[in-house]
Enzyme design. Sequence first.
Site, PDB file in Angstrom:
ATOM      1  N   HIS A   1      -4.799   3.037   4.277  1.00  0.00           N
ATOM      2  CA  HIS A   1      -5.109   3.598   2.963  1.00  0.00           C
ATOM      3  C   HIS A   1      -6.375   4.422   3.210  1.00  0.00           C
ATOM      4  CE1 HIS A   1      -2.350   0.565   1.414  1.00  0.00           C
ATOM      5  NE2 HIS A   1      -3.072  -0.365   1.993  1.00  0.00           N
TER       6      HIS A   1
ATOM      7  N   GLN B   1      -9.905   4.245   1.486  1.00  0.00           N
ATOM      8  CA  GLN B   1     -10.699   3.018   1.577  1.00  0.00           C
ATOM      9  C   GLN B   1     -11.728   3.062   2.712  1.00  0.00           C
ATOM     10  OE1 GLN B   1      -8.193  -0.483   1.495  1.00  0.00           O
ATOM     11  NE2 GLN B   1      -7.114   0.198  -0.333  1.00  0.00           N
TER      12      GLN B   1
ATOM     13  N   ARG C   1     -10.412  -6.412  -4.556  1.00  0.00           N
ATOM     14  CA  ARG C   1      -9.492  -5.426  -5.123  1.00  0.00           C
ATOM     15  C   ARG C   1     -10.075  -4.796  -6.391  1.00  0.00           C
ATOM     16  NH1 ARG C   1      -3.405  -6.496  -7.390  1.00  0.00           N
ATOM     17  NH2 ARG C   1      -4.651  -7.511  -8.993  1.00  0.00           N
TER      18      ARG C   1
ATOM     19  N   ARG D   1       5.074  -7.591  -5.933  1.00  0.00           N
ATOM     20  CA  ARG D   1       4.321  -7.684  -7.194  1.00  0.00           C
ATOM     21  C   ARG D   1       4.462  -6.400  -7.998  1.00  0.00           C
ATOM     22  NH1 ARG D   1      -0.859  -7.273  -5.235  1.00  0.00           N
ATOM     23  NH2 ARG D   1      -0.364  -7.503  -3.031  1.00  0.00           N
TER      24      ARG D   1
ATOM     25  N   HIS E   1       1.410  -7.049   6.576  1.00  0.00           N
ATOM     26  CA  HIS E   1       0.805  -8.337   6.199  1.00  0.00           C
ATOM     27  C   HIS E   1       1.887  -9.398   6.007  1.00  0.00           C
ATOM     28  CE1 HIS E   1      -2.801  -6.050   5.595  1.00  0.00           C
ATOM     29  NE2 HIS E   1      -2.410  -5.509   4.463  1.00  0.00           N
TER      30      HIS E   1
ATOM     31  N   ASP F   1      -5.562  -0.358   8.086  1.00  0.00           N
ATOM     32  CA  ASP F   1      -5.478  -0.728   6.672  1.00  0.00           C
ATOM     33  C   ASP F   1      -6.689  -0.258   5.851  1.00  0.00           C
ATOM     34  OD1 ASP F   1      -4.788  -1.887   4.292  1.00  0.00           O
ATOM     35  OD2 ASP F   1      -4.791  -3.956   4.995  1.00  0.00           O
TER      36      ASP F   1
END
Length: 460
Positions: free
Chosen positions: A63, A66, A87, A213, A273, A324
């Site tokens: 990402h 980030q 988060r 999710r 993950h 990540d």
Amino acid sequence: MSGWLFARRALLPQGWAADVLIEWDDAGVLTAVTPGSSGSGPQDQTPRTVELVLPGMVNLHSHAFQRALGGLTETAGDNPDSFWTWRELMYRFARNITPEQIEAIAAQLFSECLRHGYTSVCEFHYVQRAPDGSLYARPAETAERVAAASRAAGIGLTMLPVLYSYAGFGELALGSDQQRFRTDPDQVLRIVEALEPLRGGQFEVGAAPHSLRAASVSQILELTQALPAGRPLHIHIAEQQAEVLGCLEFSGMRPLRYLSEHIALDARWCLVHATHIDADEVDRIADSGAVAGLCPTTEANLGDGIFPLEQFIHAGGRFGIGSDSHVSQSPVEELRWLEYGQRLQHQRRNVAVSHTQRRVAEFLWQGALQGGAQASGRPVGALAAGLRADLLVLDSEHPNLDGAASDDVMGAFIFAGNDNLVRDVLAGGRWVVQGGRHVDQDAIARRYKQALAELREFRS
Ligand code: ZN
């Protein structure tokens, strides 16, 4: 630009080889990799000679934005900190970030990844709407910015526009902090379509349902059926225990089991993950041919847990590594932590090996290359004709490598010290790192620092 290089030793798919002539064409594709060569190039020209060459690594989970959060989330709050409190900070950071800032941060990240030995990256891209939650005039606005950054830095990119519709299992409505991420399958497909003209040697497009999710299985099915055949599909699968419990409560099944009961997993899939999987799920992934996407430094930073690597290797599973959240931009550190996590857990040494490969570092590098290449959907992952010309020249004069026997080179590279032993990097046939520096390092860093100065106020 076409070229050639003579390596006194190069790591090929079958192991170390001596006197390897490596040739590539104008399109950045390897045309010949010839061990036991005399040392003269095409038309008897003398190629540049180097000592130690490795194939460049694939970073299968990123990402990019980030990168700018690194080091800013390391102060404890009043309550125990977790992935979920991190988060919230990440959401706040993402709230106002502009497409220009995304591009500047991504270019910095990609230049750092190249300097440390990654020559490809898979971008799991979810900031796709404007700060007020509206769509940009160009559906792929922010994805195109990341693609531009990859071209500027010279890294190969697999762009994975993210499907992100819900805040939790059972199709919970997104919160206000998640509005910039909101997409449905149709919107993801429109972004994929908008990116089609960019496809080529250094750029591929797949898609990524964010997680179970954030996307329902019916949406995931719709997306996978409409996506052009053979494109990579990535998903966050089981990063946190709370996610496993949420899935059990919702479906009666653990996440990987639930996904595999509804979607036919195959070699297109990268399960990022896959931290919390039981023995049955280990076998399901291994049998499907999907890749487990492991991000050890981020998983450590976020307190996720430890992947059952030893069982997974024994089951014949495929794996790759990703940086990540980019607390590290080094494949050396990812692989070191991958092995160290296992040693600490099992209280044993030299865990990541197979019956045929007993050298841990070599097993990890070759395994992560193969898995990463598969997850990228691009022709990369080895020094072999027909694949991208992606390679690393190691600093053979460094005290850790000087005089090292071939059997010890990878051990010294992965497990000894903290100096970056990557000296020069060729990505897609272009020398992008020379003498340890990215060829455009200063200009890229200037734009990054400017973006970061603008973004510093996100915590207030
Ligand atoms: Zn991720």
